[in-house]
Design a protein around this motif. Structure first.
Motif, short mmCIF file in Angstrom:
data_model
loop_
_atom_site.label_atom_id
_atom_site.label_comp_id
_atom_site.label_asym_id
_atom_site.label_seq_id
_atom_site.Cartn_x
_atom_site.Cartn_y
_atom_site.Cartn_z
N GLU A 281 0.84 -1.19 0.00
CA GLU A 281 0.00 0.00 0.00
C GLU A 281 0.88 1.24 0.00
N ARG A 282 0.43 2.26 -0.68
CA ARG A 282 1.12 3.54 -0.67
C ARG A 282 0.11 4.63 -0.34
N GLU A 283 0.65 5.77 0.08
CA GLU A 283 -0.22 6.86 0.50
C GLU A 283 -1.04 7.40 -0.66
N MET A 284 -2.23 7.91 -0.34
CA MET A 284 -3.05 8.57 -1.35
C MET A 284 -2.34 9.81 -1.87
N THR A 285 -2.57 10.11 -3.10
CA THR A 285 -1.98 11.32 -3.67
C THR A 285 -2.67 12.55 -3.09
N ARG A 286 -2.01 13.70 -3.22
CA ARG A 286 -2.58 14.93 -2.68
C ARG A 286 -3.90 15.27 -3.37
N ASN A 287 -4.00 15.03 -4.67
CA ASN A 287 -5.24 15.32 -5.38
C ASN A 287 -6.38 14.43 -4.90
N LEU B 296 -9.78 15.91 -2.76
CA LEU B 296 -11.17 15.71 -3.19
C LEU B 296 -12.06 15.39 -2.01
N VAL B 297 -11.56 14.56 -1.11
CA VAL B 297 -12.33 14.19 0.08
C VAL B 297 -12.35 15.34 1.09
N ASP B 298 -11.20 15.98 1.28
CA ASP B 298 -11.11 17.07 2.26
C ASP B 298 -12.07 18.21 1.92
N THR B 299 -12.18 18.52 0.64
CA THR B 299 -13.07 19.61 0.23
C THR B 299 -14.50 19.32 0.61
N CYS B 300 -14.93 18.09 0.38
CA CYS B 300 -16.30 17.71 0.74
C CYS B 300 -16.52 17.79 2.24
N PHE B 301 -15.56 17.28 3.00
CA PHE B 301 -15.72 17.28 4.46
C PHE B 301 -15.67 18.70 5.02
N GLU B 302 -14.81 19.56 4.45
CA GLU B 302 -14.72 20.94 4.93
C GLU B 302 -16.03 21.70 4.73
N GLU B 303 -16.77 21.33 3.70
CA GLU B 303 -18.04 22.00 3.41
C GLU B 303 -19.22 21.31 4.08
N GLY B 304 -18.95 20.27 4.85
CA GLY B 304 -20.03 19.55 5.51
C GLY B 304 -20.77 18.59 4.61
N TYR C 220 -20.67 15.44 3.86
CA TYR C 220 -20.05 14.18 4.28
C TYR C 220 -20.42 13.01 3.37
N GLU C 221 -21.64 12.96 2.96
CA GLU C 221 -22.06 11.85 2.10
C GLU C 221 -21.31 11.87 0.77
N SER C 222 -21.07 13.05 0.24
CA SER C 222 -20.31 13.16 -1.02
C SER C 222 -18.86 12.74 -0.80
N GLY C 223 -18.27 13.17 0.32
CA GLY C 223 -16.90 12.78 0.61
C GLY C 223 -16.76 11.28 0.83
N ILE C 224 -17.75 10.68 1.48
CA ILE C 224 -17.72 9.24 1.71
C ILE C 224 -17.86 8.49 0.39
N ALA C 225 -18.73 8.99 -0.48
CA ALA C 225 -18.88 8.37 -1.80
C ALA C 225 -17.58 8.45 -2.60
N ALA C 226 -16.88 9.58 -2.49
CA ALA C 226 -15.59 9.72 -3.19
C ALA C 226 -14.56 8.75 -2.62
N LEU C 227 -14.57 8.57 -1.30
CA LEU C 227 -13.64 7.63 -0.69
C LEU C 227 -13.92 6.20 -1.13
N GLU C 228 -15.19 5.88 -1.29
CA GLU C 228 -15.55 4.54 -1.75
C GLU C 228 -15.00 4.29 -3.15
N LEU C 229 -15.04 5.30 -3.99
CA LEU C 229 -14.49 5.16 -5.35
C LEU C 229 -12.97 5.06 -5.32
N LEU C 230 -12.33 5.74 -4.37
CA LEU C 230 -10.87 5.71 -4.27
C LEU C 230 -10.35 4.49 -3.52
N ARG C 231 -11.23 3.78 -2.83
CA ARG C 231 -10.81 2.64 -2.01
C ARG C 231 -10.17 1.56 -2.87
#
Length: 483
Positions: A12-18, A22-30, A32-43
Motif C-alpha cells: 500500500e502507498r499513501e493517497m496522492t494529494r489530489n 477531493l475528500v477534504d473539500t467535501c468534508f470541509e463544506e459539511g 459528508y455523504e459526497s466525501g464518503i462516496a468519493a472515498l468509496e471510489l478511491l478505495r
C-alpha cells in the motif's frame, strides 16, 4: 459466488494529494455523504486511507442520532424575514450552517469502514487510532514507531476528530458520552462570539454530573464501531498467525497500558473487560456475541510473553464473581472449542474453584508477579510453556490431571449455583481436551475414571438431581455415555 471477507493486501502507498483533497473539500463544506462516496471510489488495495480521514470517518460513524425531531427541525429552520439594520446584524439573524453529521452520513461512514477492512491492512486502518508505546516483555527500551504526519486540521470535522487521536485507547471512543449530539465545535469566527462554557471540573459542571448515571461502556449508537474494531483485531490475529505461527493481535496488545516502569508484561484489562460484561447483558444475540469475540481475543493474548495471563485470569474471575451463573455459562460455552480456549477455561475454573474453596466463597485475587528484569526472558503463569517465536502461555495443561479435576469437583461442600456452574464448565472443557488431544498427550487416568465409575459417582454426588443445576447433571451423564 460470494465475495471474500477481505482481499489479500500486498503493498500500500499513501493517497496522492489530489485524491485526498477531493475528500477534504467535501468534508470541509459539511458534504459528508459526497466525501464518503468519493472515498468509496478511491478505495483500493494500492492506496492507504490517511489516518486523519479514518478518524473523521469514525467520528461521523459515532455521531449520535437526534433524540427527537426537534433537533432536525432546528437544523433546517427557514431564514428569517429581512429586517432593517446593518449587514453584520442581519448576518447574525441568519441560521448558521450545521456541520453536524446526519444519520444518513453516519450509516454511510459505518459501511465504508467495513469496506476498508476488505481492501486495507489492519495496521493501515489503525494509524488514526490511539495506542500505547510498544514495549515487549524482553526489553525495557521503548521501540520507536513511525509517526504518520497529519495534515492541517482546518475543518470542523477534522478538529472534532482529534478527540479520537487524543484518547488513551480505542475503547474510549465507543463509551457513552464520548460524542454528544449538538456539541459540535463552531467555526473559528463563530467561536469567539459565543459565551465561553464553564471548564470541566468547575462548580457548575460538578453539580450537573452529580445526578448523571454512570455512562455505559458502549453507547447505543456505537455498537457498529465496536464490531468494526473487533473485526480489525480478528484480522490482525489471522495475519500475525500466518507470519509467526502465534494467534494473537499486536494491535489489541497496543491498547493495554504497559506496567509502571514500562518493563514487563501488560496486565491492565479492566476497560475491555467492562465492555465484555456490557455485551453479555444485552438482549440482542449479536451484541452478546461481540462480548464472546472480545473475550476470545483477550484469551489469545496469553500466547505471548508480553501479556500477563495470570493477572488476566484474576481479573476475569473478579468479573464472573459478580455475574449471574447464566451469564457465566453463556460466556464460557460460547467460546470456540479450540485447544487454547479449552485450556484457558480449565485454568480459569481451577483458580476460581480453588479460591472459592479456600476463601469460603470469596475469590482470591492473584498476587502480582515480580517485574521482569531488563533483557530477561519473561514467561507468564505457573504452568507456562515456550512455543515457537517465543510465545508463552499460562493456560497450558501442565500439571493438570483427571485426578486434579475430580478433586476440584468434590472440594467444596457449598451448593452455590455459581460454583456448580464452574465445575460443569471445568469437566466439559477437560473432556473436550481429552477428545482432541493426540494419543500420546492424553491423560491415561481419564480412561480409568471413565471405566471404573469414579467420574459417574462424582457427577452424581456434586450435581443436584432436582432444582438449580440439575440440568448440568443430565447433560454430563449424556456426555459420559458418549465417552
Amino acid at each position: 459466488m460470494s465475495r471474500p471477507l477481505f482481499t489479500e493486501v500486498t503493498e500500500e502507498r499513501e493517497m496522492t494529494r489530489n485524491q485526498r483533497n477531493l475528500v477534504d473539500t467535501c468534508f470541509e463544506e459539511g458534504q459528508y455523504e459526497s466525501g464518503i462516496a468519493a472515498l468509496e471510489l478511491l478505495r483500493s488495495t494500492a492506496f492507504k486511507p490517511p489516518p486523519d480521514i479514518i478518524r473523521q470517518l469514525l467520528y461521523i460513524a459515532l455521531y449520535p442520532p437526534p433524540s427527537h425531531s426537534g433537533d432536525e427541525q432546528a437544523q433546517t429552520q427557514s431564514p428569517l424575514s429581512p429586517v432593517k439594520g446593518s449587514p453584520s446584524k442581519q448576518k447574525q439573524l441568519l441560521p448558521k450552517t450545521s456541520f453536524a453529521p446526519t444519520a444518513t452520513a453516519s450509516g454511510a461512514a459505518q459501511q465504508l469502514l467495513f469496506s476498508f477492512l476488505r481492501t486495507n491492512s489492519p495496521d493501515t486502518l489503525f494509524r488514526g487510532l490511539p495506542k500505547y508505546a510498544v514495549v515487549t516483555a524482553n526489553e525495557c527500551a521503548t521501540r520507536s514507531e513511525a509517526v504518520d504526519k497529519d495534515y492541517e486540521q482546518d475543518s470542523p470535522i477534522a478538529r472534532e476528530a482529534l478527540r479520537i487521536r487524543d484518547s488513551k485507547h480505542c475503547w474510549a471512543i465507543v463509551k457513552e458520552g464520548f460524542i454528544q449530539h449538538g456539541k459540535f465545535t463552531p467555526l473559528p469566527e463563530e467561536r469567539s462570539k459565543r459565551r465561553r462554557k464553564p471548564a470541566v471540573g468547575s462548580t457548575d459542571d460538578d453539580s450537573d454530573n452529580a445526578f448523571k448515571p454512570t455512562p455505559a461502556a458502549v453507547a447505543e449508537h456505537a455498537w457498529p464501531v465496536l464490531d468494526w474494531l473487533l473485526r480489525l483485531f480478528e484480522r490482525d490475529e489471522i495475519l500475525t498467525e500466518k507470519k509467526s505461527g502465534m494467534k494473537f493481535s499486536p494491535l489489541l496488545l497496543s491498547q493495554i497500558p504497559p506496567p509502571r516502569g514500562g518493563c514487563g508484561p501488560r496486565q491492565d484489562v479492566d476497560v475491555p473487560l467492562d465492555i465484555m460484561v456490557c455485551c453479555t447483558k444485552q438482549d440482542c444475540s449479536l451484541r452478546r456475541s461481540m462480548g464472546t469475540r472480545l473475550f476470545a481475543l483477550l484469551i489469545n493474548l496469553s500466547q505471548t510473553t508480553d501479556f500477563d495471563a495470570n493477572m488476566f485470569i484474576a481479573a476475569v474471575i473478579a468479573r464472573l464473581h459478580f455475574s449471574s451463573p447464566n451469564v457465566v455459562l453463556r460466556l464460557m460455552t460460547s467460546l470456540p472449542k479450540t485447544m487454547p480456549m479449552l485450556s484457558f477455561q480449565i485454568a480459569l475454573c481451577q483458580r476460581y474453584l480453588s479460591g472459592a474453596s479456600q476463601g469460603c466463597g470469596k475469590v482470591r485475587r492473584a498476587k502480582p508477579q515480580a517485574r521482569a528484569r531488563c533483557g530477561s526472558h519473561v514467561t507468564t503463569g505457573s504452568a507456562s510453556s515456550t512455543k515457537e517465536g517465543g510465545a508463552s502461555t499460562s493456560t497450558g495443561l501442565a500439571g493438570t490431571s483427571c485426578n486434579d479435576v475430580l478433586a476440584l469437583l468434590e472440594s467444596q461442600e457449598s451448593a452455590e449455583l455459581s460454583a456448580i456452574t464452574m465445575k460443569y464448565v471445568l469437566l466439559v472443557a477437560y473432556a473436550l481436551i481429552q477428545s482432541q488431544a493426540a494419543p500420546d498427550q492424553t491423560d491415561r487416568g481419564w480412561k480409568d475414571v471413565l471405566s471404573d465409575g469414579r467420574l459417574k459417582r462424582a457427577i452424581n454426588n456434586v450435581f443436584p438431581e432436582k432444582g438449580e443445576g440439575s440440568e448440568y447433571r443430565s447433560m454430563l451423564f449424556a456426555m459420559y455415555d458418549l465417552c
